[in-house]
Enzyme design. Structure first.
Site, mmCIF file in Angstrom:
data_model
loop_
_atom_site.group_PDB
_atom_site.id
_atom_site.type_symbol
_atom_site.label_atom_id
_atom_site.label_comp_id
_atom_site.label_asym_id
_atom_site.label_seq_id
_atom_site.Cartn_x
_atom_site.Cartn_y
_atom_site.Cartn_z
ATOM 1 N N LYS A 175 -4.333 0.458 -1.516
ATOM 2 C CA LYS A 175 -5.314 1.464 -1.929
ATOM 3 C C LYS A 175 -6.086 2.005 -0.738
ATOM 4 C CE LYS A 175 -6.919 -1.134 -5.311
ATOM 5 N NZ LYS A 175 -7.854 -1.639 -6.322
ATOM 6 N N ARG A 229 3.949 -9.539 -4.363
ATOM 7 C CA ARG A 229 3.575 -8.172 -4.699
ATOM 8 C C ARG A 229 4.759 -7.238 -4.503
ATOM 9 N NH1 ARG A 229 -0.741 -5.307 -2.517
ATOM 10 N NH2 ARG A 229 -2.037 -7.082 -3.005
ATOM 11 N N GLU A 280 -9.678 -3.783 -9.131
ATOM 12 C CA GLU A 280 -10.980 -3.366 -8.626
ATOM 13 C C GLU A 280 -11.024 -1.834 -8.687
ATOM 14 O OE1 GLU A 280 -11.924 -4.401 -4.567
ATOM 15 O OE2 GLU A 280 -13.956 -3.577 -4.778
HETATM 16 P P1 ATP Z 1 -4.334 -2.941 -2.778
HETATM 17 O O1 ATP Z 1 -3.798 -3.931 -1.804
HETATM 18 O O2 ATP Z 1 -3.398 -1.831 -3.091
HETATM 19 O O3 ATP Z 1 -5.700 -2.454 -2.446
HETATM 20 P P2 ATP Z 1 -5.407 -4.873 -4.518
HETATM 21 O O4 ATP Z 1 -4.652 -6.119 -4.744
HETATM 22 O O5 ATP Z 1 -6.584 -4.934 -3.655
HETATM 23 O O6 ATP Z 1 -4.409 -3.744 -4.129
HETATM 24 P P3 ATP Z 1 -6.614 -4.850 -7.067
HETATM 25 O O7 ATP Z 1 -7.285 -3.746 -7.754
HETATM 26 O O8 ATP Z 1 -7.425 -6.005 -6.624
HETATM 27 O O9 ATP Z 1 -5.843 -4.224 -5.866
HETATM 28 O O10 ATP Z 1 -5.371 -5.365 -7.917
HETATM 29 C C1 ATP Z 1 -5.376 -5.567 -9.306
HETATM 30 C C2 ATP Z 1 -4.234 -6.451 -9.668
HETATM 31 O O11 ATP Z 1 -3.011 -5.849 -9.339
HETATM 32 C C3 ATP Z 1 -4.298 -7.754 -8.917
HETATM 33 O O12 ATP Z 1 -4.006 -8.810 -9.803
HETATM 34 C C4 ATP Z 1 -3.268 -7.619 -7.852
HETATM 35 O O13 ATP Z 1 -2.729 -8.853 -7.522
HETATM 36 C C5 ATP Z 1 -2.253 -6.687 -8.511
HETATM 37 N N1 ATP Z 1 -1.549 -5.906 -7.500
HETATM 38 C C6 ATP Z 1 -2.073 -5.100 -6.569
HETATM 39 N N2 ATP Z 1 -1.126 -4.590 -5.773
HETATM 40 C C7 ATP Z 1 0.052 -5.081 -6.227
HETATM 41 C C8 ATP Z 1 1.410 -4.942 -5.829
HETATM 42 N N3 ATP Z 1 1.766 -4.171 -4.793
HETATM 43 N N4 ATP Z 1 2.357 -5.599 -6.533
HETATM 44 C C9 ATP Z 1 2.009 -6.365 -7.577
HETATM 45 N N5 ATP Z 1 0.759 -6.553 -7.997
HETATM 46 C C10 ATP Z 1 -0.220 -5.924 -7.333
HETATM 47 MG MG MG Z 2 -8.376 -6.128 -4.076
#
Ligand code: ATP
Ligand code: MG
Length: 563
Positions: free
Chosen positions: A273, A263, A37
């Site tokens: 984020k 993760r 996102e």
């Molecule tokens: P955050 O929790 O940091 O805001 P998010 O999952 O909301 O991260 P997205 O932009 O939705 O962020 O993530 C994009 C992709 O990266 C998704 O498929 C998510 O599962 C993966 N991702 C995000 N954070 C991690 C992590 N710490 N380890 C592995 N994969 C991750």
């Molecule tokens: Mg997200």
């Protein structure tokens, strides 16, 4: 000539894909996607997902799409899109012409929603957000049906159309899936599909005032793109039945399958984020690309290499269990990579003037210094040697304690790539008593670094010529937090910030060859660590170097002492 195939990574996700390949589930096709996102800069956790999704596509001769999952106007922006594109490229991955935006599917998704209403599988609900939460029940109690659940298809079509047309205020109505309010899986209790948000979207502007929720949008976006394996993180495990439900109701086979993995959590930093945005907004750091940040842009600025990050992701692998990975593991990958690649040069961070009394005043010798101790192909450069040099303050002690083997009054050491020098005198500031310069003599017979009479010295210290060296600022970075897992501690996570996470040294001096360094170039400053010419604040006249990593893991030593 026989070649052994490089060993391919294997894990539970690849096992699933192997099975699908055997049974021909998707006709032998593998299509993954990385779906960030655009509401923040990518961090090292995202790198794990990038490496996994693109790595699998490459391994199985498939494709990996880059999809901006931009279904929530709040907080999304083009700046973030650009950072994602830049960072995934930098990591070394290529999505070809498959750059997609979920916002391009808004009309299609709307049509899928209408179809669900027509099937009697979705309804417009007028409960408030609080009421919806209340009606949802808990893990132990079933939910209660909304009084609006029985609306006719006609009324739902009419109301949903008017939601889209902007007739209703934010929060007054939502579209919900009609599933099962008593399902043991709370996510299946009539989840919200659309909400009203009269907000400008960075791509679609004001074209829409209703926006689809993740669970509804994601599975269908995957389907639209022909994704075979939709890999996401464990927190979506409970949502998988919902992912499947929307697809069951909406589309034909073949369909994507959601697979969850743990993760990445990394010690001494935070990986969300939202938390990182907080640090940026509160100016705890200088921006998303501050070298203290666990973002890819911060790590790049700090000097981490894409190769090291990919190696790290390969080493940690993927699993179904959440764990906290030690930051030292990542730093070691960076060290190992830079150890091979980085040119060795000399820099003095806290200079102490050395005058070599028996060295001719106007003489300058160009000493040939190899760029790498083990790799002659990396060449060498000349470093001017003259009567006045600078050494590290900590390499001199007037009266040395036991175990201090560097320079002290009356003692001889070797200068890196140069002569033996012996300290003969110390000049002090009369006011403070602080040592301002030291005097030495050199042995002209030791240019090779060895004495013809075979005498030995206990230390070799680095140096730069006083007049020919160039000034620089050096920023020493340490861990952002002083505890391994700030988010699990009591109270606000920012109270656990490491006050010594950055130290700025403004009067450093570098050997003259570094005048030619380009932003982003990485070096080993001998005996000090790996450093990278900053790409944010550095200029030709005022270079700034960031310490990427120390030569050894200093924290391991501290931890050992503590035991
Ligand atoms: P955050 O929790 O940091 O805001 P998010 O999952 O909301 O991260 P997205 O932009 O939705 O962020 O993530 C994009 C992709 O990266 C998704 O498929 C998510 O599962 C993966 N991702 C995000 N954070 C991690 C992590 N710490 N380890 C592995 N994969 C991750
Ligand atoms: Mg997200």
């Amino acid at each position: 000539m026989t070649q052994t195939a490089p060993s391919l990574p294997s894990d539970f996700i690849r096992d699933i894909i192997d099975d699908d390949m055997k049974t021909g589930k998707h006709g032998g096709r593998v299509a993954t996607r990385f779906p960030p996102e655009p509401n923040g800069y990518p961090h090292i956790g995202h790198a794990k997902s990038v490496c996994l999704n693109f790595g699998i596509a490459t391994q199985y001769g498939g494709t990996c799409n880059l999809r901006l999952d931009d279904t929530d106007p709040s907080g999304e922006s083009m700046e973030y899109v650009e950072s994602i594109i830049r960072d995934v490229k930098w990591l070394g991955f290529d999505w070809g012409n498959r750059l997609y935006y979920a916002s391009d599917y808004y009309e299609k998704l709307y049509q899928y929603a209408l179809a669900l209403i027509r099937k009697g599988k979705a309804y417009v609900c007028d409960l408030s957000a609080d009421e919806i939460r209340e009606y949802r029940g808990t893990l132990t109690e079933p939910g209660k049906e909304s009084p609006y659940r029985g609306r006719s298809i006609e009324e739902n079509l009419d109301l949903f159309g008017r939601m889209r047309a902007g007739e209703f205020a934010d929060g007054t109505r939502v579209l919900r899936a009609k599933i099962d309010m008593s399902s043991p899986n709370v996510t299946l209790r009539d989840p919200i599909m659309y909400r009203i948000k009269k907000e400008n979207h960075y791509r679609t502007g004001d074209a829409w005032c209703i926006y689809p929720m993740y669970d509804f949008a994601h599975c269908l976006s995957d389907f639209i793109e022909g994704i075979t394996h939709s890999i996401c993180t464990l927190e979506f495990e409970n949502n998988r039945p919902l992912y499947d439900w929307f697809l069951d109701q909406s589309v034909e086979w073949p369909r994507p399958r959601q697979i969850e993995f743990a993760r990445l959590n990394l010690s001494y930093t935070v990986m969300s984020k939202r938390k990182l945005l907080e640090l940026v907004e509160n100016k705890v750091v200088a921006g998303w690309d501050d070298p203290q940040m666990p973002t890819l842009s911060g790590m790049r600025r700090r000097g981490f290499t894409p190769e090291a990050i990919r190696k790290f992701c390969e080493k940690i692998g993927v699993s179904k269990n959440d764990s906290l990975i030690d930051m030292a593991l990542l730093e070691n990958c960076v060290r190992d990579d830079l150890n091979e690649k980085a040119l060795r040069v000399m820099a003095v961070l806290r200079p102490l003037r050395v005058v070599i009394d028996n060295y001719p005043e106007e003489q300058v010798e160009m000493l040939d210094c190899p760029y790498h101790p083990k790799n002659a192909e990396m060449g060498s450069r000349k470093v001017p040697f003259s009567r006045e040099l600078l050494i590290e303050q900590e390499d001199f002690m007037e009266i040395p304690p036991k175990k201090f083997f560097r320079l002290s009054l009356g003692r001889e050491v070797r200068l890196r790539y140069g002569y033996f020098i012996k300290c003969t005198g110390v000049v002090k500031d009369p006011g403070s008593g602080k040592i301002t310069e030291i005097h030495c003599t050199y042995d002209p017979e030791t240019k090779s670094g060895f004495a013809p009479d075979g005498r030995k010295v206990d230390a070799t210290i680095h140096w730069v010529p006083a007049a020919h060296s160039i000034p620089a600022e050096v920023r020493l970075y340490d861990r952002l937090f002083r505890v391994p897992d700030a988010l699990s501690e009591e109270g606000d996570f920012t109270t656990y910030l490491n006050p010594k996470s950055r130290e700025i040294l403004k009067s450093c001096r570098l050997e003259p060859s570094l005048a030619a360094a380009a932003q982003g170039d990485r070096f080993q400053f001998e005996r000090l660590g790996y450093f990278c010419l900053d790409s944010g604040d550095s200029s030709k006249d005022a270079p700034v170097f960031n310490r990427t990593v120390t030569l050894r893991d200093a924290w391991a030593k501290i931890a050992e002492k503590g035991r």
